[in-house]
Design a protein around this motif. Sequence first.
Motif, PDB file in Angstrom:
ATOM      1  N   ARG A   1     -12.593 -43.312   8.493  1.00  0.00           N
ATOM      2  CA  ARG A   1     -11.845 -42.935   7.528  1.00  0.00           C
ATOM      3  C   ARG A   1     -10.627 -43.831   7.718  1.00  0.00           C
ATOM      4  NH1 ARG A   1     -12.503 -37.538   5.448  1.00  0.00           N
ATOM      5  NH2 ARG A   1     -13.952 -37.137   7.055  1.00  0.00           N
ATOM      6  N   GLU A   2     -10.064 -43.786   5.829  1.00  0.00           N
ATOM      7  CA  GLU A   2      -8.532 -44.377   6.659  1.00  0.00           C
ATOM      8  C   GLU A   2      -8.084 -43.594   5.229  1.00  0.00           C
ATOM      9  OE1 GLU A   2      -5.645 -47.073   7.315  1.00  0.00           O
ATOM     10  OE2 GLU A   2      -7.774 -46.473   8.133  1.00  0.00           O
ATOM     11  N   GLY A   3      -6.816 -42.714   5.535  1.00  0.00           N
ATOM     12  CA  GLY A   3      -6.158 -42.410   4.566  1.00  0.00           C
ATOM     13  C   GLY A   3      -6.064 -40.953   3.313  1.00  0.00           C
ATOM     14  N   GLY A   4      -7.113 -40.928   4.553  1.00  0.00           N
ATOM     15  CA  GLY A   4      -8.606 -39.360   3.897  1.00  0.00           C
ATOM     16  C   GLY A   4      -9.663 -39.678   3.273  1.00  0.00           C
ATOM     17  N   GLN A   5      -9.757 -40.635   2.997  1.00  0.00           N
ATOM     18  CA  GLN A   5     -11.283 -41.181   2.039  1.00  0.00           C
ATOM     19  C   GLN A   5     -12.140 -42.048   3.273  1.00  0.00           C
ATOM     20  OE1 GLN A   5     -11.193 -41.062  -0.936  1.00  0.00           O
ATOM     21  NE2 GLN A   5      -9.741 -39.996  -1.607  1.00  0.00           N
ATOM     22  N   LEU A   6     -13.122 -41.888   2.858  1.00  0.00           N
ATOM     23  CA  LEU A   6     -13.821 -42.744   3.330  1.00  0.00           C
ATOM     24  C   LEU A   6     -14.414 -43.609   2.920  1.00  0.00           C
ATOM     25  CD1 LEU A   6     -16.414 -39.787   3.434  1.00  0.00           C
ATOM     26  CD2 LEU A   6     -15.008 -40.542   5.639  1.00  0.00           C
ATOM     27  N   GLN A   7     -14.170 -44.826   3.608  1.00  0.00           N
ATOM     28  CA  GLN A   7     -14.888 -46.099   3.162  1.00  0.00           C
ATOM     29  C   GLN A   7     -16.245 -46.806   4.163  1.00  0.00           C
ATOM     30  OE1 GLN A   7     -11.021 -48.085   4.344  1.00  0.00           O
ATOM     31  NE2 GLN A   7      -9.740 -47.112   2.193  1.00  0.00           N
ATOM     32  N   MET A   8     -16.519 -48.188   3.127  1.00  0.00           N
ATOM     33  CA  MET A   8     -17.392 -48.401   4.157  1.00  0.00           C
ATOM     34  C   MET A   8     -17.748 -49.566   4.083  1.00  0.00           C
ATOM     35  SD  MET A   8     -20.851 -46.077   1.513  1.00  0.00           S
ATOM     36  CE  MET A   8     -21.836 -45.686   3.039  1.00  0.00           C
ATOM     37  N   LEU A   9     -18.613 -50.348   4.449  1.00  0.00           N
ATOM     38  CA  LEU A   9     -18.947 -51.327   4.757  1.00  0.00           C
ATOM     39  C   LEU A   9     -20.324 -52.174   5.449  1.00  0.00           C
ATOM     40  CD1 LEU A   9     -17.308 -54.900   4.832  1.00  0.00           C
ATOM     41  CD2 LEU A   9     -16.674 -54.111   7.876  1.00  0.00           C
ATOM     42  N   THR A  10     -21.027 -53.120   4.922  1.00  0.00           N
ATOM     43  CA  THR A  10     -21.681 -53.374   5.274  1.00  0.00           C
ATOM     44  C   THR A  10     -22.731 -55.120   6.006  1.00  0.00           C
ATOM     45  OG1 THR A  10     -22.231 -52.274   3.333  1.00  0.00           O
ATOM     46  CG2 THR A  10     -24.121 -53.904   4.109  1.00  0.00           C
ATOM     47  N   PHE A  11     -23.284 -54.822   6.773  1.00  0.00           N
ATOM     48  CA  PHE A  11     -23.098 -56.181   7.423  1.00  0.00           C
ATOM     49  C   PHE A  11     -24.642 -56.708   7.287  1.00  0.00           C
ATOM     50  CE2 PHE A  11     -20.057 -54.411   9.484  1.00  0.00           C
ATOM     51  CZ  PHE A  11     -19.198 -55.238   9.548  1.00  0.00           C
TER      52      PHE A  11
END
Length: 599
Positions: free
Chosen positions: A171-181
């Motif tokens: 969660r960054e700045g109230g927004q959910l963010q995703m990163l894939t490896f």
Amino acid sequence: MGWAKQQENNLRASKRYLKSDFKVHVSQSSTVADHCRSYVLSDPKEPSVQATCDHDHSDVCECCATLASTLNDIEEGLVAQSQNMTSNTKEELVFRVKNAKTAILAWKSHLLRSVNQDGARVQLLKEIDESSVLIVQDWAMKYLPRKYRESQTDWFGKRGIPWHLTVATRREGGQLQMLTFAHIFKSCTQDSCAVLAVMADVIRQLKIAMPGLKTVCYRQDNAGCYHCGITLVCAAALDHEEGVKIRRLDFSDPQGGKAACDRKAATIKSHMRIYLNAGNDIETPEQMRDAILSSGGVPGVNVALCETVQVPKVLSSKIDGISQLSNVEYKEEGLLVWRAYGIGDGKLIPTDKLHCPSPSDLPTLTGVTRSYSGAFTSVKERRIKASVRDPDPPVNIEEEDSNAAIFSCPEEGCVKTFVRYSSLQRHLDCGKHQRALERYTLLDRAAVGYAQRLEGQCEAVPELEAVAEPPSSHDMLPKGWALKSSASRRCRFTYKQKNYLTEKFQQGERSGRKSDPASVARSMMSAVDSQGKRMFSSEEFLTASQVAGFFSRLAAKKSLFNDDDLEEEIECATQEATIEELTNKVFSGTFSRTPHHVG
């Protein structure tokens, strides 16, 4: 025939109910025993993993009662008609009815556990902040090498390329963010050591992308490489090097929790297909990496090409009853485990019983080549990029017009719809399903009618003409019936079963036509001995999967045959070796053509 038609209609209605409205009725606390998660997921033998209901289970669900009564009526009807059947037909029907009833109840318990375990995901998504990450892991299906132009012979005998996917959500700045490896391996065994090596590598990469990272939560499925003692115990040692603490590890029910990895794998494969159609080949791990990184790569996907997994020390750790555990929380005192999420205070496994290895003994990835093609991405960023092609301004997914929505949630019972496909993806990855009834039961109609009359200020309180009787202790399912391995227990095969299956397997080996497990399971129902008596009863019948498992164990054994058969096999192998040696001499020209040999 009328009775049979009625039972068939009841079974079809119960099937529709389990696929649609059952998940809507399930709740943490309910006066209906079949819907109360605290009741059906509590272990009656272990106080630490059971919850106490503050209410009585006096209400009855019309659909659940119909299913239970239908199953009981079929069993009673089979007993009543047993005099008009032969013994073979009776034993076969008893076996089939028993297996069918077990399978139906297992499906019902699976649906209930899926709803309960999904609550862990929803709760973690609410709790994560700038210093925590939720990680979902899964082994993707091995990628079969492909050429841009290949003949039919190139299709057969392929060996897949193993690759592993890890989806991190923050969660960054109230927004959910995703990163894939994405980890692509040149040579790898998909076991717990490979999983631990990937987990350590992902934590190091997340620490670089998020210097303030402090806690990590994992969500995995029930594969043996994840749901084992080695993974649970050794994961506690991963935080020593990077200073990142693993907070908890949750296991989803089968086919109910790793959809984020599956959706990302589908996106990556679609990107690779474009690279393949452009005239390129994907036959090696290096070419597979280049395909993912082609055309700027897949947004939010980092690729790592690995040689293999190095294991400095043989890891061994065992936890009793680990297959029944669903949630693990890491404490300073040890592991706090649950059989179902949110049920009970949890059972503590002390640290001195875990035999946790040192960080230097953990597996590591060797020959890693990294390629960074993206960072954390959110749905809002993807919409901004898509606005070049879409003139409509981005809108909030919770405020979209339902009349214009064309994408509906595929989850059973969820009624949410969306205008954009990206909104649907966000809902599936980090949203909460909104369930609604497909049809109203008698109890639902009574409650709605009661509420409407109260709001309309009726003169008298409405009364129901017929009130459902509370369920008796005999009709109610026992406490904890929906827990894993609570309804079925493994039992050893008898000596008679082993001999019969071994004989069938050896017949297939000698004739060259291997026995089909399904046909062998059917033949057991009618097998007779030399005196014409039945060899097996309904309690001794086996399913096709049980027969297939026994055959696979027989094939893996080296000492499969008895002494006589073993000597015969050795003699045949010796003759074949002698003939092959003579043939090789003839073709090599070393055979001496003397009159003695010619004669």
